[in-house]
Design a protein around this motif. Structure first.
Motif, PDB file in Angstrom:
ATOM      1  N   ASN A  27       0.816  -1.208   0.000  1.00 27.93           N
ATOM      2  CA  ASN A  27       0.000   0.000   0.000  1.00 27.93           C
ATOM      3  C   ASN A  27       0.852   1.262   0.000  1.00 27.93           C
ATOM      4  O   ASN A  27       0.407   2.314  -0.437  1.00 27.93           O
ATOM      5  CB  ASN A  27      -0.921   0.011   1.222  1.00 27.93           C
ATOM      6  CG  ASN A  27      -2.166  -0.812   0.992  1.00 27.93           C
ATOM      7  OD1 ASN A  27      -3.085  -0.358   0.335  1.00 27.93           O
ATOM      8  ND2 ASN A  27      -2.182  -2.028   1.491  1.00 27.93           N
ATOM      9  N   LEU A  34       0.951  -2.517  -8.938  1.00 33.23           N
ATOM     10  CA  LEU A  34       0.787  -2.399  -7.493  1.00 33.23           C
ATOM     11  C   LEU A  34      -0.676  -2.353  -7.087  1.00 33.23           C
ATOM     12  O   LEU A  34      -1.070  -2.878  -6.068  1.00 33.23           O
ATOM     13  CB  LEU A  34       1.464  -1.120  -6.993  1.00 33.23           C
ATOM     14  CG  LEU A  34       2.963  -1.161  -6.751  1.00 33.23           C
ATOM     15  CD1 LEU A  34       3.456   0.222  -6.403  1.00 33.23           C
ATOM     16  CD2 LEU A  34       3.285  -2.114  -5.614  1.00 33.23           C
ATOM     17  N   ASP A  35      -1.486  -1.686  -7.887  1.00 25.24           N
ATOM     18  CA  ASP A  35      -2.832  -1.365  -7.429  1.00 25.24           C
ATOM     19  C   ASP A  35      -3.862  -1.586  -8.537  1.00 25.24           C
ATOM     20  O   ASP A  35      -3.813  -0.942  -9.577  1.00 25.24           O
ATOM     21  CB  ASP A  35      -2.861   0.101  -6.978  1.00 25.24           C
ATOM     22  CG  ASP A  35      -4.109   0.417  -6.175  1.00 25.24           C
ATOM     23  OD1 ASP A  35      -5.116  -0.296  -6.339  1.00 25.24           O
ATOM     24  OD2 ASP A  35      -4.071   1.371  -5.388  1.00 25.24           O
ATOM     25  N   ALA A  36      -4.803  -2.490  -8.244  1.00 27.05           N
ATOM     26  CA  ALA A  36      -5.823  -2.825  -9.234  1.00 27.05           C
ATOM     27  C   ALA A  36      -6.686  -1.623  -9.595  1.00 27.05           C
ATOM     28  O   ALA A  36      -7.214  -1.532 -10.694  1.00 27.05           O
ATOM     29  CB  ALA A  36      -6.703  -3.945  -8.703  1.00 27.05           C
ATOM     30  N   ARG A  37      -6.819  -0.683  -8.640  1.00 24.73           N
ATOM     31  CA  ARG A  37      -7.669   0.480  -8.914  1.00 24.73           C
ATOM     32  C   ARG A  37      -7.090   1.305 -10.055  1.00 24.73           C
ATOM     33  O   ARG A  37      -7.811   1.861 -10.869  1.00 24.73           O
ATOM     34  CB  ARG A  37      -7.804   1.342  -7.658  1.00 24.73           C
ATOM     35  CG  ARG A  37      -8.693   0.693  -6.613  1.00 24.73           C
ATOM     36  CD  ARG A  37      -8.593   1.409  -5.290  1.00 24.73           C
ATOM     37  NE  ARG A  37      -7.231   1.320  -4.745  1.00 24.73           N
ATOM     38  CZ  ARG A  37      -6.888   1.792  -3.559  1.00 24.73           C
ATOM     39  NH1 ARG A  37      -7.780   2.378  -2.811  1.00 24.73           N
ATOM     40  NH2 ARG A  37      -5.658   1.671  -3.111  1.00 24.73           N
ATOM     41  N   ARG A  67      -5.148  -0.039 -12.427  1.00 24.10           N
ATOM     42  CA  ARG A  67      -5.295  -0.891 -13.601  1.00 24.10           C
ATOM     43  C   ARG A  67      -6.622  -0.651 -14.293  1.00 24.10           C
ATOM     44  O   ARG A  67      -6.711  -0.564 -15.494  1.00 24.10           O
ATOM     45  CB  ARG A  67      -5.235  -2.348 -13.153  1.00 24.10           C
ATOM     46  CG  ARG A  67      -4.091  -3.049 -13.762  1.00 24.10           C
ATOM     47  CD  ARG A  67      -3.853  -4.483 -13.455  1.00 24.10           C
ATOM     48  NE  ARG A  67      -4.441  -5.205 -12.389  1.00 24.10           N
ATOM     49  CZ  ARG A  67      -3.871  -5.371 -11.206  1.00 24.10           C
ATOM     50  NH1 ARG A  67      -2.742  -4.787 -10.935  1.00 24.10           N
ATOM     51  NH2 ARG A  67      -4.438  -6.109 -10.287  1.00 24.10           N
ATOM     52  N   GLN A  68      -7.688  -0.555 -13.476  1.00 27.14           N
ATOM     53  CA  GLN A  68      -9.009  -0.464 -14.070  1.00 27.14           C
ATOM     54  C   GLN A  68      -9.425   0.960 -14.397  1.00 27.14           C
ATOM     55  O   GLN A  68     -10.291   1.177 -15.214  1.00 27.14           O
ATOM     56  CB  GLN A  68     -10.040  -1.093 -13.126  1.00 27.14           C
ATOM     57  CG  GLN A  68      -9.876  -2.584 -13.082  1.00 27.14           C
ATOM     58  CD  GLN A  68     -10.144  -3.137 -11.710  1.00 27.14           C
ATOM     59  OE1 GLN A  68     -10.485  -2.387 -10.805  1.00 27.14           O
ATOM     60  NE2 GLN A  68      -9.993  -4.423 -11.547  1.00 27.14           N
TER      61      GLN A  68
END
Lengths: 308, 324
Positions: free
Chosen positions: A225, A298-301, A303-304
């Motif tokens: 995080n 690192l962070d799917a947020r 990515r999307q």
């Protein structure tokens, strides 16, 4: 992803043009290469021939338009010094810098992750204060001073390490340490700050309620995080290593792109200098794309959202 | 009925730059397996601090300064860090309130639900994920197998609360501690979550400690209630009896401030004043500055929580209130 790449390439075309413009005109402010390459006794005719052969007799604007025309055809001109293609000289020097900077950056990031995390784990503890002191000392140490003192102490007085060159593992130590000291110092503070925030987040308590060990809490939950700010600053520092490389390579005689740039400036070897700067600019552009990809990993947020 | 959790004389201090705050004072309660105890109180009354002390999750500034927390007979406050960690999950599960980052935002939820199995049963990644999928199905996540690969931000608040419950009950703890499990949710979802908790409690014969400020939740869900005020329990007993005939003026005040019984147009009732600053709790009875019955004795003597036929109230006038 493809749309994202296309956007990035287009948006970096303008900065690259500015870089070409800047280096082209600034290089010509260093003086007339004719004085450097011809003997003092050269006649006016010989000087005019030299200028004509290298295109220096043309108005600067014409020279520039010609140059841009060549660059888009990936022709970077020839070195005044060696008469070899400038691109060859640059590509030969680049891997040496990449290895040096890569080693320095990897060690700096890993060390900063460990030291910063430990400092954040117990804020205001003795370990935290020691880390803060270490990090401010490291981030405010001038690299040229550190390099010269390093040579004095470890090469001249103690004789443990070579003064310069690339022969053997020992030759790497001083250049790498000199390069990594500032990024390390800065990153420790960034890691510490991001980890203090991450460790106070509710998911850390949740992890503890599941019986996670402190090691799992720090490295399994909090560190990822805390990754985004660390990545941002690490990327920035990696770009800054190009500056550091100029100093370090000059002092340690490291045959990289920093040394090549300095030599080209001193020799008014415009073609090589321009090629070196341009290649560096492209490398920085690629590095920024890598950083963006890093965020997404690192962070799917991310990515999307942002990269769509 | 066996006693699963017994808290005795628990006291917690918080160290602040300006001094020490006694946030939990001499709190005692117990819950048997299959039973529900509600810890009821306003924000800042110490109920969450009590829960965190029981679960061993206090922040470093807070410290347990006295008492015992017996989990299935073992005083966990006497255990070392490792031994206590071994009970986090199998002995005691904690259901946290859903917030933006109660679930780790960068980890797939399947991995988070699987974590208790990975830690305590040393399961491999795949086996643990299988168990997590079963568990997600049990708590009512549709298409659990596919959803296990999703991230917390892709779930609604109610679904995230279900995931938090799944993690807490994964290892069939004997005690489940639920800290405001429905506060962040809208009313219809609240009811579903409470039903899920009640079902799981019955099915796995867990003891449930429900920390809440919601009187309706207490009335519907709990067997016993302990009312907290300014760090202490002021009244405790079976919910029906306490709610029907409160023996502490604070409990009375709370119950009469429920708007359900009020006629339209009538002003809503509330307790005068606000809870005391924990740095300056009144001498004697902490509630006396807001209490309609306050007398001289309330200032000079702290009322004890004396048990009479399964109920207790810490008020000098408890007897008068009982008879009234």
């Amino acid at each position: 992803m493809l749309a994202y790449l296309r956007r990035r390439v287009l948006s970096s075309a303008l900065p690259l043009l500015v870089v070409i413009l800047g280096v082209f005109f600034l290089a010509r402010l260093t003086g007339d290469p004719t004085n450097l390459y011809l003997p003092l006794s050269a006649t006016a005719q010989q000087r005019a021939d030299f200028a004509a052969r290298n295109g220096f007799d043309q108005p600067v604007l014409v020279q520039f338009v010609d140059y841009v025309g060549q660059v888009v055809r990936l022709d970077f001109g020839e070195s005044l010094r060696t008469a070899q293609p400038a691109a060859t000289a640059v590509l030969r020097a680049f891997p040496a810098t990449l290895q040096l900077a890569g080693a320095a950056m990897v060690i700096a990031v890993l060390a900063a992750l460990v030291v910063g995390s430990l400092a954040a784990y117990r804020p205001n503890s003795a370990a935290d204060r020691a880390a803060s002191f270490l990090s401010s000392a490291a981030s405010s140490t001038p690299d040229f001073w550190f390099a010269i003192m390093g040579v004095l102490v470890f090469a001249v007085w103690l004789g443990w390490l070579p003064t310069s060159g690339t022969a053997g593992a020992a030759a790497w130590i001083l250049p790498v340490v000199t390069l990594l000291i500032r990024p390390f110092g800065v990153l420790v503070q960034v890691v510490r700050g991001a980890m203090v925030t991450a460790l106070s987040a509710p998911y850390v308590k949740v992890a503890r309620s599941k019986g996670a060990s402190e090691r799992q809490v720090i490295f399994g939950h909090a560190l990822r995080n805390a990754g985004a700010p660390v990545l941002t600053v690490a990327g920035d520092l990696a770009v800054g290593l190009v500056n550091g490389a100029v100093v370090v390579e000059t002092i340690f005689g490291w045959p990289g792109i920093g040394k090549l740039m300095i030599d080209s400036i001193l020799q008014r070897d415009f073609a090589v200098l321009q090629a070196a700067v341009l290649v560096t600019a492209v490398a920085i552009f690629l590095l920024n794309i890598l950083i963006d990809v890093g965020y997404a990993l690192l962070d799917a947020r991310v990515r999307q959202g942002a990269m769509a | 009925m066996t006693t699963s959790l017994e808290v005795e004389g628990l006291s917690v201090d918080i160290h602040t730059p300006t001094g020490v705050l006694h946030v939990v004072r001499d709190v005692s309660f117990s819950v048997g397996s299959g039973r529900t105890l509600a810890l009821l109180g306003e924000s800042g009354c110490g109920k969450s601090m009590t829960a965190q002390a029981v679960a061993g999750l206090l922040d470093p500034v807070a410290e347990v300064v006295g008492g015992a927390v017996r989990l299935d007979g073992t005083d966990v406050l006497e255990l070392d860090h490792t031994a206590r960690r071994a009970l986090a999950g199998p002995g005691l599960g904690v259901v946290f309130q859903d917030a933006l980052t109660t679930l780790n935002p960068v980890q797939q939820v399947g991995a988070q639900v699987a974590e208790p199995f990975r830690i305590h049963e040393r399961m491999g990644r795949k086996a643990a994920r299988e168990r997590a999928v079963e568990l997600m199905e049990r708590v009512g996540i549709p298409e659990p197998r596919a959803r296990a690969r999703a991230y917390p931000h892709q779930f609604s608040g109610g679904m995230r609360q279900r995931l938090l419950i799944a993690m807490a009950v994964a290892l069939r703890p004997s005690v489940l501690l639920a800290d405001e499990p429905t506060t962040a949710l809208d009313v219809t979802v609240q009811a579903q979550i409470m039903r899920l908790l009640a079902d799981l409690r019955a099915e796995r014969s867990m003891a449930l400690v429900l920390i809440t400020h919601d009187l309706a939740v207490v009335a519907e869900q709990a067997d016993e209630v302990a009312v907290m005020y300014a760090g202490s329990i002021v009244e405790t007993g079976p919910v029906r009896e306490v709610f029907d005939r409160p023996r502490h003026p604070y409990t009375r005040g709370l119950l009469s401030s429920v708007p359900a019984g009020a006629a339209k147009g009538e002003p809503l009732r509330s307790i005068e004043g606000s809870p005391p600053d924990l740095a300056a709790v009144p001498s004697g009875c902490a509630f006396r500055t807001r209490c309609p019955l306050a007398a001289e004795i309330c200032e000079s003597e702290t009322p004890a929580l004396l048990e009479v036929d399964g109920r207790a109230a810490a008020c000098h006038f408890a007897k008068e209130l009982t008879d009234a």
